[in-house]
Design a protein around this motif. Structure first.
Motif, PDB file in Angstrom:
ATOM      1  N   ASP A   1       0.866  -1.175   0.000  1.00 17.53           N
ATOM      2  CA  ASP A   1       0.000   0.000   0.000  1.00 17.53           C
ATOM      3  C   ASP A   1       0.907   1.231   0.000  1.00 17.53           C
ATOM      4  OD1 ASP A   1      -2.438   1.523   0.378  1.00 17.53           O
ATOM      5  OD2 ASP A   1      -1.783   1.779   2.453  1.00 17.53           O
ATOM      6  N   LEU A   2       0.340   2.422  -0.245  1.00 16.98           N
ATOM      7  CA  LEU A   2       1.144   3.638  -0.304  1.00 16.98           C
ATOM      8  C   LEU A   2       0.875   4.563   0.882  1.00 16.98           C
ATOM      9  CD1 LEU A   2       3.192   5.295  -1.947  1.00 16.98           C
ATOM     10  CD2 LEU A   2       1.259   6.265  -3.214  1.00 16.98           C
ATOM     11  N   ASP A   3      -0.303   5.168   0.920  1.00  8.28           N
ATOM     12  CA  ASP A   3      -0.636   6.112   1.988  1.00  8.28           C
ATOM     13  C   ASP A   3      -0.767   5.386   3.327  1.00  8.28           C
ATOM     14  OD1 ASP A   3      -0.838   8.203   0.129  1.00  8.28           O
ATOM     15  OD2 ASP A   3      -2.932   7.749  -0.279  1.00  8.28           O
ATOM     16  N   GLY A   4      -0.035   5.851   4.313  1.00  8.35           N
ATOM     17  CA  GLY A   4      -0.095   5.231   5.630  1.00  8.35           C
ATOM     18  C   GLY A   4       0.802   4.025   5.776  1.00  8.35           C
ATOM     19  N   THR A   5       1.438   3.617   4.686  1.00 10.10           N
ATOM     20  CA  THR A   5       2.343   2.464   4.702  1.00 10.10           C
ATOM     21  C   THR A   5       3.765   2.886   4.363  1.00 10.10           C
ATOM     22  OG1 THR A   5       0.591   0.884   4.156  1.00 10.10           O
ATOM     23  CG2 THR A   5       2.849   0.228   3.625  1.00 10.10           C
ATOM     24  N   LEU A   6       3.934   3.506   3.192  1.00 11.98           N
ATOM     25  CA  LEU A   6       5.237   4.026   2.785  1.00 11.98           C
ATOM     26  C   LEU A   6       5.358   5.518   3.069  1.00 11.98           C
ATOM     27  CD1 LEU A   6       5.692   2.296  -0.710  1.00 11.98           C
ATOM     28  CD2 LEU A   6       6.251   1.399   1.560  1.00 11.98           C
ATOM     29  N   ILE A   7       4.259   6.241   2.851  1.00 14.38           N
ATOM     30  CA  ILE A   7       4.279   7.706   2.925  1.00 14.38           C
ATOM     31  C   ILE A   7       3.157   8.204   3.824  1.00 14.38           C
ATOM     32  CG2 ILE A   7       3.971   9.828   1.573  1.00 14.38           C
ATOM     33  CD1 ILE A   7       5.131   8.326  -0.841  1.00 14.38           C
TER      34      ILE A   7
ATOM     35  N   GLY B   1      -0.175   3.448  10.601  1.00 11.58           N
ATOM     36  CA  GLY B   1      -0.808   4.191   9.516  1.00 11.58           C
ATOM     37  C   GLY B   1      -2.219   4.643   9.804  1.00 11.58           C
ATOM     38  N   TYR B   2      -3.059   4.574   8.765  1.00 12.27           N
ATOM     39  CA  TYR B   2      -4.439   5.050   8.856  1.00 12.27           C
ATOM     40  C   TYR B   2      -5.373   3.841   8.799  1.00 12.27           C
ATOM     41  CZ  TYR B   2      -1.649   8.517   6.210  1.00 12.27           C
ATOM     42  OH  TYR B   2      -0.663   9.323   5.737  1.00 12.27           O
TER      43      TYR B   2
END
Length: 232
Positions: free
Chosen positions: A13-19, A197-198
């Motif tokens: 995943d991207l948001d909340g995982t990497l960034i 994360g979220y």
């Protein structure tokens, strides 16, 4: 301890995982609401709304501001302005989480195939990866609008299985949201749930991922990638 010895590929995943992209998403959301002369939301509220794509984020923001359900027509009218404002704020305040680049370098060097599976629109996903110089690690990048369905539907993960001709036990999903874990379960693959994360204020452990991690660098130990390779 989970056995990930058969894993050959990892979907992130991207948001909340990497960034951590919430500061910029919040700026865009607030700008769109302000243009409509509506009450503004907080960054913490946006953090609790992220995870189901841009349209759902704005639907939640409009519902909050109007204190009522939002029609599809009203949402559709608002989306171009949100998209415009987010384009202006794409990488102003977002940041990589600790150890993300180092661990991605390590996994890439170890020969794992890496993919991005996010519900963020594709048009924002690629520039964000490029801004943080992460794009070179991923040979498949799927946004929320890349296929007919997005997480928690398993379609993006089954697409990767087909594209890379993998068996389910060879693919791992890494994410911070129940959407990531539900998609992984539906695709029959293993998952790592990140706690930082979220996830709508919920404990990621409640979704029963294969493993729960508090830090991104724990992935290295789970995949038995040597500490020496991290230092190179």
């Amino acid at each position: 301890m989970a056995n990930f010895s058969q894993i050959k590929a990892i979907a992130f995943d991207l948001d909340g995982t990497l960034i951590d992209s919430v500061p910029d998403l919040a700026a865009a959301t607030r700008a769109a609401l302000q243009e409509l002369n509506l009450p503004l939301c907080t960054q913490d509220q946006v953090r609790s709304w992220v995870g189901n794509g841009a349209e759902m984020l704005m639907r939640r923001a409009l519902s909050f501001a109007l204190n009522t359900a939002v029609s599809d027509e009203r949402l559709a009218a608002c989306m171009p302005r949100f998209m415009y404002f987010y384009q202006q704020n794409l990488q102003q305040h977002s940041r990589l989480y600790d150890d993300v680049e180092r661990v991605l370098q390590q996994l890439y060097a170890a020969g794992y195939q890496l993919a991005i599976v996010t519900n963020k629109p594709y048009e924002f996903t690629v520039p964000l990866l490029e801004a943080f110089k992460l794009n070179g690690y991923f040979s498949i990048v799927l946004g929320g609008d890349s296929l007919l369905k997005m997480k928690p539907d398993p379609m993006p993960l089954t697409h990767i299985l087909q594209q890379w001709q993998l068996e389910p036990e060879q693919l791992l999903m890494v994410g911070d949201s129940k959407n990531d874990i539900l998609a992984a379960k539906a695709a029959g693959i293993a998952s790592i749930g990140l706690t930082y994360g979220y996830n709508y204020g919920e404990d990621i452990g409640l979704s029963s991922p294969t493993v729960v991690c508090e830090q991104f660098n724990e992935i290295s130990g789970l995949l038995d990638v040597s500490a020496e390779s991290m230092e190179q």
